[in-house]
Each structure stands twice: as C-alpha cells, then as structure tokens.
Design an enzyme around this catalytic site. Structure first.
Site, PDB file in Angstrom:
ATOM      1  N   TYR A   1      -1.207 -65.336   0.769  1.00 15.45           N
ATOM      2  CA  TYR A   1      -2.391 -64.981  -0.176  1.00 15.45           C
ATOM      3  C   TYR A   1      -2.881 -66.272  -0.600  1.00 15.45           C
ATOM      4  CZ  TYR A   1      -2.309 -60.121  -1.523  1.00 15.45           C
ATOM      5  OH  TYR A   1      -2.590 -58.797  -1.583  1.00 15.45           O
TER       6      TYR A   1
ATOM      7  N   GLU B   1      -5.957 -66.405  -2.916  1.00 12.37           N
ATOM      8  CA  GLU B   1      -7.279 -66.167  -3.818  1.00 12.37           C
ATOM      9  C   GLU B   1      -7.953 -67.331  -4.429  1.00 12.37           C
ATOM     10  OE1 GLU B   1      -4.874 -63.522  -4.125  1.00 12.37           O
ATOM     11  OE2 GLU B   1      -5.692 -61.771  -5.099  1.00 12.37           O
TER      12      GLU B   1
ATOM     13  N   ASP C   1     -30.263 -60.806   7.389  1.00 11.77           N
ATOM     14  CA  ASP C   1     -28.914 -60.451   7.840  1.00 11.77           C
ATOM     15  C   ASP C   1     -29.024 -60.548   9.511  1.00 11.77           C
ATOM     16  OD1 ASP C   1     -26.931 -59.139   9.148  1.00 11.77           O
ATOM     17  OD2 ASP C   1     -27.143 -57.026   7.823  1.00 11.77           O
TER      18      ASP C   1
ATOM     19  N   THR D   1     -22.055 -61.050  10.505  1.00 14.95           N
ATOM     20  CA  THR D   1     -20.702 -60.809  11.058  1.00 14.95           C
ATOM     21  C   THR D   1     -20.525 -61.909  11.884  1.00 14.95           C
ATOM     22  OG1 THR D   1     -21.622 -59.555  12.680  1.00 14.95           O
ATOM     23  CG2 THR D   1     -20.948 -58.280  11.089  1.00 14.95           C
TER      24      THR D   1
ATOM     25  N   LYS E   1     -20.197 -60.482  16.775  1.00 16.18           N
ATOM     26  CA  LYS E   1     -21.108 -59.891  17.827  1.00 16.18           C
ATOM     27  C   LYS E   1     -21.506 -61.036  18.772  1.00 16.18           C
ATOM     28  CE  LYS E   1     -22.810 -56.152  14.696  1.00 16.18           C
ATOM     29  NZ  LYS E   1     -22.650 -56.649  13.196  1.00 16.18           N
TER      30      LYS E   1
ATOM     31  N   ARG F   1     -13.345 -60.453  14.042  1.00 17.06           N
ATOM     32  CA  ARG F   1     -14.063 -59.340  13.218  1.00 17.06           C
ATOM     33  C   ARG F   1     -14.241 -60.056  11.809  1.00 17.06           C
ATOM     34  NH1 ARG F   1     -14.927 -55.329  16.237  1.00 17.06           N
ATOM     35  NH2 ARG F   1     -16.338 -54.315  14.754  1.00 17.06           N
TER      36      ARG F   1
HETATM   37  N1  DSN Z   1     -22.191 -51.114  14.009  1.00 14.86           N
HETATM   38  C1  DSN Z   1     -23.084 -52.228  14.001  1.00 14.86           C
HETATM   39  C2  DSN Z   1     -23.848 -52.103  15.258  1.00 14.86           C
HETATM   40  O1  DSN Z   1     -23.330 -51.448  16.151  1.00 14.86           O
HETATM   41  O2  DSN Z   1     -25.043 -52.568  15.339  1.00 14.86           O
HETATM   42  C3  DSN Z   1     -23.954 -52.828  13.050  1.00 14.86           C
HETATM   43  O3  DSN Z   1     -22.948 -52.728  11.710  1.00 14.86           O
END
Ligand code: DSN
Length: 425
Positions: free
Chosen positions: A62, A64, A208, A234, A237, A243
């Site tokens: 933990y 915080e 984003d 994120t 990707k 993740r």
């Molecule tokens: N789920 C993602 C995508 O496949 O583009 C976006 O958050």
C-alpha cells in the site's frame, strides 16, 4: 531467482497444482495468443520484463500518496519505481509533469476532468460513433452525464476530422475543455489546429492519446505536447506496457492533476503496475522502439493498400497510423459476422461502427484492424500481405467451408513460426 520468476509468469507450476481451473484458463489464453493473428488495434504483447515487474512483490504494498509523501511506512522501494516511472515518462514525452498512478485510461480521463472541470461544465469531445471514445461524452458513460458535452465528428465526404465543425461548436458553446483523441480514426490529428481553436474559444485542450501513445513515443505520429494542457493515455496499447493509465500536464496543472487522482478518485496505487510502467517507458526510450513504431505504421499502410487493391472500402481512404477501418457495406456483411468468421480461422479483430453507421453497436457495418501486436511479433510486410489476402478470402467467401479450413491451416502454420514476446522471449 530468474527461473523462479519465469515459472511464476508462465503460470505453469505452482498455480496448476493449487488452482487447476484458473491455471487451465491461463494456459488456454497462452495458446490462443500463440496461434492467433491479433489485429485488435488496441492490443499488444508486453515484454517479459514488463510482465515480470507486474507480477512481482510490489503487488503487496500500500502506498497512498506520492513518492516521499506517503501515508504508509515501508515505501522506500516503491518510491524508487514510481520516481523512475515519472522521470522516464516525462523524458519520453517531453512533459512538464507526469502522473503514473491512474489505474486505466477511463480513470485517467475521469481524473483529468476532475482536475479542471466542475459537474455541469461544458465540454467538446469526439462522438463515439464517429471514432471517439466512451469517456469523451457518450451518454452511457459518466462523462456524458456529469458534464454538458457537445460532440463533433468527421466530414461526411472525406471521413476525416471536421476541424471546421470543432471550431464552429467551440465558438458557439464556449466549452471549458476541448477533448481530442480517438479509438477508431486512421488519420493524423492536427494538434496545432486544435490548440488554436481552444485558444480562440478560451478553452483548455486535452488530448487522449491512448491509441497512438507508442507512435508518439517512437516519433511515428506528431506529439500532442506542447499543444495540449492535458494529455491522457493508457500504457498497454501501442506503448506496449502493462494495463494502466497516465496523465501528462503542464507544471501549472500538476497539483490539480495529482489530487484529482489521489485522493479524489483513487486510493492505493497499483505499485506492481507502476513498476511495469517504469520498465515500459525505459523500453520505449530505446532506439529500437522508434524502429518498432515506424514498422507498425509501415505494416498498416501495406495492409491498407492490399485491402484496398482487393476492392475493400476503407474509411477515410486509408491510414497514417496503426489502424484501418473497413466499411463492409459493399460486401453485404456486418461487422459482427466478419468478426466471428475471422475469429474462427484464428484472425482476431473487432467489429466497429463506421461514421454515420446505420447499424447498432453490437452489429456495426465496420471492421477495425490494427498492426501493433503483429508488428511486436515480428511480422514484416510479406506476412502482412498474406494476412490481408486471408482477410479478403474470408470476407468474400463467407460460406465457403473449404476456403475457411485452408485459411485456418495457413494461419496456424504462420503463427507457429513466430515467437510471442513476453511468452517465448
Ligand atoms: N477499448 C479500447 C479500444 O479497443 O480502442 C478503447 O478504450
């Protein structure tokens, strides 16, 4: 020590004895990833180093607060990884401030909104069915309910982002924030133009960049920094990490961003994921990552060209990034049918709305295809041409079982020749 960690990641030994049901499902997923051609534009293969960091002892801690300012004792080592993640992330994107605690992309967007908006404030975002994202104002998401969103989209003719519409809506509604960024858009985003519109309307600009973060990091897409006041992403990707989410901002917004993440919208940070983010940013800082990002785009352009030459209609006429969106209407099939037919032969993609799609989201007229995962796997332009041929064969012979059997066998043979990063290397 290394052997023990590697065994833990494969999930093969201890887990199989202790919980065979879970172990079997993990084994099934391992096989599925090995023998699939993964074309989901938002998926990738994290390296073994990323997976090791994420599955380690930092899960148990933990913490915080922020490095040097925690609400728990025993934070000396998690402070090291969070500082590394912050420094590497700032260096990678040239950001004044980085918060690496957001648990996900949706959480990062929520915290970014909390940092600069009050409930009821006016915001401009790209509509989900035009290529945007749920958290950019869709009414089924918190975003479309908590704030007064106006939605922009693409031009009907060119199917590229309608900057004139963004400008018109911005000047008419005077939003506090303009949100840019997409989950199904294949062209370069013009960040200087978006910033000019935001300045004209007296709005802040948030980008984003979840889909394109790896391309930005590798120099294969223009960077939203320094044009945007806030940038969210994120990490799993095109960036190829664990993740998770992140928020970049100007120094001026740093305190607001940090307190919007903790304590306003999150509790304990996932320190094991932050450790893995540090590893991911370290990997993305290496020269080979720039080569990877360039190859993702080159592969995608080959995919687009092959599909187009075979007669398929591509939304926006092609691609500049990691994805293509195919309009299946001329073939007389739906996105849902295309997705299942391809999956049955080992090609995994997703149905996706096309702009002005008359079909509902669970059916759709489109198919989204991306090259980040196959490029991580080492597919070059020859393999991509082969993948395009398979897609065309399946989509134009939807009911021809021998063709499907033949393609399935060829997919299995090709995937068997390419090791899976994180699993095999
Ligand atoms: N789920 C993602 C995508 O496949 O583009 C976006 O958050």
């Amino acid at each position: 020590m290394q052997t023990r960690q590697a065994r833990d990641i494969s999930g093969a030994s201890l887990l199989a004895q202790q919980d065979p049901e879970v172990a079997q499902a993990i084994q099934g997923e391992d096989e599925r990833q090995r023998y699939s051609v993964v074309l989901i534009a938002s998926e990738n293969y994290a390296s073994r180093a990323v997976l090791q960091a994420q599955s380690g002892v930092m899960n148990n801690k933990y913490a915080e607060g922020y490095p040097g300012r925690r609400y728990y004792g025993g934070c000396q080592y998690v402070d090291v990884v969070e500082r590394l993640a912050i420094q590497r992330c700032q260096q990678l994107f040239g950001a004044e401030h980085a918060n690496v605690q957001a648990h996900s992309g949706a959480g990062a967007n929520m915290a970014a909104y909390f940092a600069v908006l009050k409930p009821g404030d006016t915001v401009l975002g790209m509509a989900l069915d035009q290529g945007g994202h749920l958290t950019h104002g869709a009414t089924v998401s918190f975003s479309g309910n908590l704030y007064k969103f106006f939605q922009y989209g693409v031009d009907r003719q060119t199917e590229t982002l309608d900057y004139d519409q963004v400008e018109r809506l911005a000047l008419e509604h005077k939003p506090k924030l303009i949100v840019a960024g997409c989950s199904a858009y294949s062209r370069i985003l013009d960040f200087p133009r978006l910033r000019a519109i935001a300045d004209q309307a007296g709005a802040l600009l948030m980008v984003d960049m979840a889909h394109i973060a790896g391309l930005v990091a590798g120099g294969a897409h223009p960077s939203p920094l320094p044009h945007a006041h806030l940038v969210t992403s994120t990490t799993q990707k095109t960036l190829r990490g664990p993740r998770g989410g992140l928020i970049l901002s100007t120094e001026e917004l740093a305190r607001k961003v940090d307190s919007a993440v903790f304590p306003y919208s999150q509790g304990g940070p996932f320190m094991h994921v932050i450790a893995a983010k540090a590893v991911c940013f370290g990997e993305a800082l290496r020269p080979e990552f720039a080569r990877y990002a360039a190859q993702v785009v080159a592969n995608c352009q080959v995919l687009a060209r092959e599909l187009s030459e075979a007669g398929l209609r591509l939304v926006a006429g092609g691609t500049d990034n990691h994805l293509v969106l195919v309009d299946l209407t001329p073939l007389g099939i739906t996105g849902r049918d295309a997705e299942s037919a391809l999956e049955a032969v080992g090609i995994v993609a997703n149905k996706n709305a096309i702009p002005f799609d008359p079909k509902p989201p669970r059916v759709t007229s489109g198919l989204r295809l991306g090259t980040p995962a196959i490029t991580s796997r080492g597919f070059g332009e020859g393999e991509v041409r082969q993948v395009a041929r398979w897609i065309v064969q399946i989509l134009t012979h939807m009911k021809d079982a021998p063709v499907h059997q033949q393609v399935a066998a060829e997919v299995r043979a090709l995937t068997g020749r390419f090791p899976v990063p994180g699993l095999d290397s």
